[in-house]
Design a protein around this motif. Structure first.
Motif, PDB file in Angstrom:
ATOM      1  N   GLY A  85     -16.892 -18.747 104.140  1.00  0.00           N
ATOM      2  CA  GLY A  85     -18.096 -18.123 103.600  1.00  0.00           C
ATOM      3  C   GLY A  85     -19.364 -18.794 104.082  1.00  0.00           C
ATOM      4  N   ILE A  86     -19.311 -20.117 104.283  1.00  0.00           N
ATOM      5  CA  ILE A  86     -20.490 -20.849 104.745  1.00  0.00           C
ATOM      6  C   ILE A  86     -20.883 -20.396 106.147  1.00  0.00           C
ATOM      7  CG2 ILE A  86     -21.377 -23.135 105.346  1.00  0.00           C
ATOM      8  CD1 ILE A  86     -19.603 -24.310 103.204  1.00  0.00           C
ATOM      9  N   SER A  87     -19.888 -20.251 107.022  1.00  0.00           N
ATOM     10  CA  SER A  87     -20.185 -19.869 108.401  1.00  0.00           C
ATOM     11  C   SER A  87     -20.780 -18.472 108.483  1.00  0.00           C
ATOM     12  CB  SER A  87     -18.913 -19.961 109.244  1.00  0.00           C
ATOM     13  OG  SER A  87     -17.933 -19.048 108.779  1.00  0.00           O
ATOM     14  N   ARG A  88     -20.448 -17.613 107.526  1.00  0.00           N
ATOM     15  CA  ARG A  88     -21.002 -16.256 107.543  1.00  0.00           C
ATOM     16  C   ARG A  88     -22.478 -16.255 107.178  1.00  0.00           C
ATOM     17  NH1 ARG A  88     -16.306 -15.149 104.322  1.00  0.00           N
ATOM     18  NH2 ARG A  88     -14.549 -14.416 105.607  1.00  0.00           N
ATOM     19  N   LEU A  89     -22.907 -17.249 106.400  1.00  0.00           N
ATOM     20  CA  LEU A  89     -24.304 -17.308 105.970  1.00  0.00           C
ATOM     21  C   LEU A  89     -25.211 -17.902 107.052  1.00  0.00           C
ATOM     22  CD1 LEU A  89     -23.859 -18.577 102.295  1.00  0.00           C
ATOM     23  CD2 LEU A  89     -24.438 -16.255 103.033  1.00  0.00           C
ATOM     24  N   LEU A  90     -24.650 -18.747 107.902  1.00  0.00           N
ATOM     25  CA  LEU A  90     -25.448 -19.441 108.910  1.00  0.00           C
ATOM     26  C   LEU A  90     -25.647 -18.566 110.143  1.00  0.00           C
ATOM     27  CD1 LEU A  90     -23.866 -22.983 108.598  1.00  0.00           C
ATOM     28  CD2 LEU A  90     -26.154 -22.297 107.870  1.00  0.00           C
ATOM     29  N   PRO A  91     -26.603 -18.937 111.003  1.00  0.00           N
ATOM     30  CA  PRO A  91     -26.839 -18.165 112.239  1.00  0.00           C
ATOM     31  C   PRO A  91     -25.594 -18.124 113.119  1.00  0.00           C
ATOM     32  CG  PRO A  91     -28.660 -19.669 111.810  1.00  0.00           C
ATOM     33  CD  PRO A  91     -27.583 -20.024 110.838  1.00  0.00           C
ATOM     34  N   PRO A  92     -25.556 -17.226 114.114  1.00  0.00           N
ATOM     35  CA  PRO A  92     -24.393 -17.109 114.998  1.00  0.00           C
ATOM     36  C   PRO A  92     -24.096 -18.413 115.735  1.00  0.00           C
ATOM     37  CG  PRO A  92     -25.876 -15.249 115.278  1.00  0.00           C
ATOM     38  CD  PRO A  92     -26.591 -16.228 114.429  1.00  0.00           C
ATOM     39  N   LEU A  93     -22.872 -18.503 116.248  1.00  0.00           N
ATOM     40  CA  LEU A  93     -22.415 -19.705 116.942  1.00  0.00           C
ATOM     41  C   LEU A  93     -23.334 -20.072 118.096  1.00  0.00           C
ATOM     42  CD1 LEU A  93     -20.264 -21.899 117.420  1.00  0.00           C
ATOM     43  CD2 LEU A  93     -18.983 -20.232 118.781  1.00  0.00           C
ATOM     44  N   GLN A  94     -23.761 -19.088 118.880  1.00  0.00           N
ATOM     45  CA  GLN A  94     -24.624 -19.364 120.029  1.00  0.00           C
ATOM     46  C   GLN A  94     -25.948 -19.980 119.583  1.00  0.00           C
ATOM     47  OE1 GLN A  94     -25.386 -15.960 122.479  1.00  0.00           O
ATOM     48  NE2 GLN A  94     -26.392 -17.148 124.096  1.00  0.00           N
ATOM     49  N   THR A  95     -26.488 -19.501 118.465  1.00  0.00           N
ATOM     50  CA  THR A  95     -27.735 -20.054 117.940  1.00  0.00           C
ATOM     51  C   THR A  95     -27.538 -21.487 117.463  1.00  0.00           C
ATOM     52  OG1 THR A  95     -28.460 -17.851 117.264  1.00  0.00           O
ATOM     53  CG2 THR A  95     -29.565 -19.736 116.242  1.00  0.00           C
ATOM     54  N   MET A  96     -26.405 -21.753 116.805  1.00  0.00           N
ATOM     55  CA  MET A  96     -26.130 -23.104 116.324  1.00  0.00           C
ATOM     56  C   MET A  96     -25.911 -24.056 117.501  1.00  0.00           C
ATOM     57  SD  MET A  96     -26.509 -22.781 113.154  1.00  0.00           S
ATOM     58  CE  MET A  96     -25.833 -24.252 112.372  1.00  0.00           C
ATOM     59  N   GLU A  97     -25.355 -23.545 118.601  1.00  0.00           N
ATOM     60  CA  GLU A  97     -25.226 -24.379 119.796  1.00  0.00           C
ATOM     61  C   GLU A  97     -26.597 -24.683 120.395  1.00  0.00           C
ATOM     62  OE1 GLU A  97     -22.492 -22.353 122.396  1.00  0.00           O
ATOM     63  OE2 GLU A  97     -20.804 -23.569 121.678  1.00  0.00           O
TER      64      GLU A  97
END
Length: 267
Positions: free
Chosen positions: A162-174
């Protein structure tokens, strides 16, 4: 002037928090994004002004916890501001803005009764502040790398939390990871340069371990950034290089203390 700057920064950060929260709740990021960016930019600018009064007082330079928290929070906010011009980081801004406001409130006071340092030169003070900022940002980059490794594992096993769904996409986090590494590397470079300019002998017996390992960490971070720019390194490759460079950087501090105080104590 100092009090006005502090309260202006606090008010702007709180306004940023409100706009970010409204933007998320109404799912109207596109409409509120220009206002959010403008408020956040003004807050970061006001925060930068307050750092002049926080770090340099009439009695000397401040290195207490509250002053350092204010400095690090500003550095992270500045990085998020630049990244938000390209990526939508509303949730991260929402998380950081109230923390920045709290750091501004805390910066008015020194914690733990730590007195300002009046017996050091501006050059040494700059070296110390740059070192602390670099270590802190690169620590955050390491935590971000660990999170990305965990997220990659979740996605690989088709079990996003659920936490990962709330955060920006993987590419943005990279992008955030490499932003932290690049900004931290810039500060680490400035730290090494100011150390060479203002420290009497960086390779003296009590500094040689720290200096050598810091330079090695700088080389590893440089290879990581070059590999990302030239060869598109990302994912677990970026995580491994980030963790390796950070391990060497931590050895620069803790390892040098171990060598001086335990292995080769001066009698």
């Amino acid at each position: 002037m100092a009090a006005f700057a502090h309260w202006t920064a606090i008010a702007l950060y709180l306004a940023t928090t409100v706009v970010a929260a409204v933007s998320l709740s109404r799912q109207s990021q596109a409409r509120l994004q220009p206002l959010l960016t403008a408020l956040f930019a003004c807050a970061v600018a006001a925060h930068a002004i307050t750092l002049r009064f926080v770090l340099l007082t009439d009695n000397g330079f401040r290195f207490d916890l509250s002053a350092m928290l204010s400095l690090i929070t500003w550095a992270v906010a500045l990085l998020l501001l630049f990244l938000s011009l390209k990526h939508r980081l509303t949730l991260l801004v929402l998380a950081l803005a109230p923390l920045a406001a709290l750091s501004e409130m805390a910066a008015v006071h020194a914690w733990g009764g730590v007195s300002p340092q009046a017996d050091i030169s501006p050059g040494i003070a700059a070296h110390a502040l740059l070192s602390i900022s670099a270590y802190s940002l690169l620590t955050l980059a390491t935590l971000q790398a660990i999170y990305l490794y965990w997220l990659n594992q979740q996605l690989h096993n088709h079990r996003p939390s659920g936490i990962s769904r709330l955060l920006p996409p993987l590419q943005t986090m990279e992008s955030l990871l490499f932003g932290l590494v690049a900004f931290g590397q810039l500060l680490l470079t400035a730290s090494l340069v100011t150390g060479a300019l203002f420290v009497d002998d960086l390779f003296a017996q009590h500094l040689v371990h720290k200096t050598t390992l810091s330079i090695l960490a700088w080389i590893l971070y440089s290879i990581l950034l070059w590999g990302h720019w030239k060869n598109g390194w990302r994912g677990n490759t970026a995580v491994r290089w980030t963790l390796s460079a950070f391990a060497v950087l931590m050895l620069a501090f803790f390892g040098s203390k171990l060598a001086l105080e335990v292995i080769f104590p001066r009698g």
